[in-house]
Design a protein around this motif. Structure first.
Motif, PDB file in Angstrom:
ATOM      1  N   GLU A 129     -14.638 -18.338 -17.496  1.00 46.25           N
ATOM      2  CA  GLU A 129     -14.706 -17.117 -18.289  1.00 46.25           C
ATOM      3  C   GLU A 129     -13.401 -16.877 -19.046  1.00 46.25           C
ATOM      4  O   GLU A 129     -13.390 -16.234 -20.104  1.00 46.25           O
ATOM      5  N   ALA A 130     -12.297 -17.408 -18.543  1.00 47.43           N
ATOM      6  CA  ALA A 130     -11.005 -17.212 -19.200  1.00 47.43           C
ATOM      7  C   ALA A 130     -10.875 -18.059 -20.460  1.00 47.43           C
ATOM      8  O   ALA A 130     -10.136 -17.710 -21.374  1.00 47.43           O
ATOM      9  N   ILE A 131     -11.589 -19.186 -20.497  1.00 48.65           N
ATOM     10  CA  ILE A 131     -11.415 -20.123 -21.615  1.00 48.65           C
ATOM     11  C   ILE A 131     -12.674 -20.273 -22.460  1.00 48.65           C
ATOM     12  O   ILE A 131     -12.693 -21.079 -23.394  1.00 48.65           O
ATOM     13  N   ALA A 132     -13.712 -19.488 -22.158  1.00 48.60           N
ATOM     14  CA  ALA A 132     -15.008 -19.665 -22.815  1.00 48.60           C
ATOM     15  C   ALA A 132     -14.909 -19.585 -24.331  1.00 48.60           C
ATOM     16  O   ALA A 132     -15.558 -20.345 -25.051  1.00 48.60           O
ATOM     17  N   SER A 133     -14.092 -18.657 -24.834  1.00 50.90           N
ATOM     18  CA  SER A 133     -14.037 -18.456 -26.285  1.00 50.90           C
ATOM     19  C   SER A 133     -13.540 -19.688 -27.024  1.00 50.90           C
ATOM     20  O   SER A 133     -13.975 -19.975 -28.138  1.00 50.90           O
ATOM     21  N   LEU A 134     -12.636 -20.443 -26.424  1.00 48.03           N
ATOM     22  CA  LEU A 134     -12.105 -21.632 -27.087  1.00 48.03           C
ATOM     23  C   LEU A 134     -12.844 -22.899 -26.686  1.00 48.03           C
ATOM     24  O   LEU A 134     -12.651 -23.944 -27.302  1.00 48.03           O
ATOM     25  N   LEU A 135     -13.690 -22.827 -25.663  1.00 48.75           N
ATOM     26  CA  LEU A 135     -14.500 -23.984 -25.309  1.00 48.75           C
ATOM     27  C   LEU A 135     -15.681 -24.127 -26.250  1.00 48.75           C
ATOM     28  O   LEU A 135     -16.071 -25.233 -26.617  1.00 48.75           O
ATOM     29  N   THR A 136     -16.279 -23.024 -26.627  1.00 50.66           N
ATOM     30  CA  THR A 136     -17.532 -23.072 -27.361  1.00 50.66           C
ATOM     31  C   THR A 136     -17.415 -22.680 -28.830  1.00 50.66           C
ATOM     32  O   THR A 136     -18.400 -22.746 -29.551  1.00 50.66           O
TER      33      THR A 136
END
Length: 351
Positions: A129-136
């Motif tokens: 959840e901490a990195i979701a924005s830059l993963l997707t």
């Protein structure tokens, strides 16, 4: 006889020293076994057993009888044992996974955006959840790639902003024609603070679109989802097939890596635990997903009271980070721990 006893004693001390050296990887308060719970991360579990969590791959013993042993699920047991005096961590499947293990697959195809995801029930290496924005969403590209990409030329009924479900028209060079595209907007330009080299342009994804019809160099497209309003001039790039990593193992880089934190994602000044940062090293420097780096603050300058000289003190390690997306010349990392406030410009290197 005396010499034989001396040699035997020395051999015993050497072997004992080797066991202590291996055992020193373990925390003094380590458990002998641990039952994985929902919400756990691999980093958190590794930190329970090991003094330095990135040594996990060195003592993780893969059981060939277990399907997908690198995927760890709630209910599984992590067991510590010793083989010839060396610590080993092994996996025992929980009963809820036994019957399903043979059918599990780490890849799931999604449409219209083609990407691969580790099955959601496996525990991640770090908090997703901490990195979701830059993963997707978003990627690092050359400015020319985005500048030359096809673009939104008009909306249906001459709309100038569009949302999910709307139809629009795009124009450009469709040499590599796909059925689905990401809609991107120009973001930050990353420049190496040490050399001044331009490392890449952040292309921010604002939506996903599917091709409906083709008429020469103009394509009719429908927005399947949006993060922001899509505007005229936004660029289109083919969707990429990408694994959303949750099973990468924490490990030190294979070679020597030295760089700096370029910026904090989101524009904050100070860096804390679970913040996202960009560093000026990437795949071309041997930095890959799962690699752990130590974060170092520059040592202060003091006056030597004995000689009255000014002395530069060594850097001090002040935190740890893990790389979760790596591009050619730069990478994104998640701050795992901090011992004092960090900021852009702090050095990163092998832990």
């Amino acid at each position: 006889m005396r010499n034989f006893i001396l040699v035997l004693a020395m051999a015993f001390l050497v072997m004992a020293g080797a066991v202590v050296a291996e055992d020193s990887m373990l925390r003094p308060d380590h458990p002998d076994r641990y039952v994985v719970k929902k919400g756990d991360t691999l980093w958190g579990i590794a930190s329970m057993f090991l003094t330095d969590a990135w040594h996990w791959p060195e003592i993780w013993h893969v059981n060939p009888d277990i399907e997908n042993p690198h995927l760890i699920f709630p209910g599984d047991k992590i067991v510590l044992s010793y083989v010839q005096g060396e610590p080993r961590l092994t996996l025992e499947r929980g009963q809820t996974r036994q019957s399903r293990a043979a059918t599990d697959t780490p890849l799931e195809k999604l449409e219209p955006r083609i990407r691969s995801e580790v099955i959601s029930s496996a525990i991640p290496a770090i908090p997703l959840e901490a990195i979701a924005s830059l993963l997707t969403s978003g990627r690092i590209v050359d400015p020319e790639e985005l500048e030359q990409a096809p673009y939104v030329v008009a909306g249906e009924r001459r709309r100038i902003v569009m949302g999910a479900g709307d139809t629009f028209y795009a124009r450009g060079d469709w040499t590599d024609k796909n059925s689905a595209y990401g809609v991107f907007r120009k973001g930050d330009i990353y420049t190496d603070p040490e050399t001044g080299e331009m490392l890449g342009l952040e292309a921010r994804e604002v939506g996903l679109a599917q091709v409906v019809a083709t008429d020469g160099d103009v394509l009719t497209m429908r927005l399947t989802s949006t993060r922001q309003e899509v505007r005229i001039g936004d660029r289109l790039l083919p969707t990429e097939e990408r694994r959303v990593e949750s099973t990468f193992y924490p490990a030190a880089p294979d070679g020597n890596v030295e760089g700096v934190i370029m910026t904090v994602v989101g524009g904050a000044t100070h860096v804390g635990r679970n913040d996202l940062v960009a560093v000026n090293r990437g795949v071309s420097h041997g930095l890959d997903v799962g690699h752990v780096l130590g974060i170092h603050k520059a040592g202060g300058v003091i006056r030597d009271r004995m000689t009255n000289e000014m002395v530069q003190l060594p850097d001090e390690r002040a935190g740890l980070m893990m790389i979760f997306r790596s591009f050619d010349k730069m990478a994104y990392g998640l701050i795992l721990s901090t011992e004092e406030p960090l900021r852009a410009g702090d050095a990163v290197r092998n832990p």
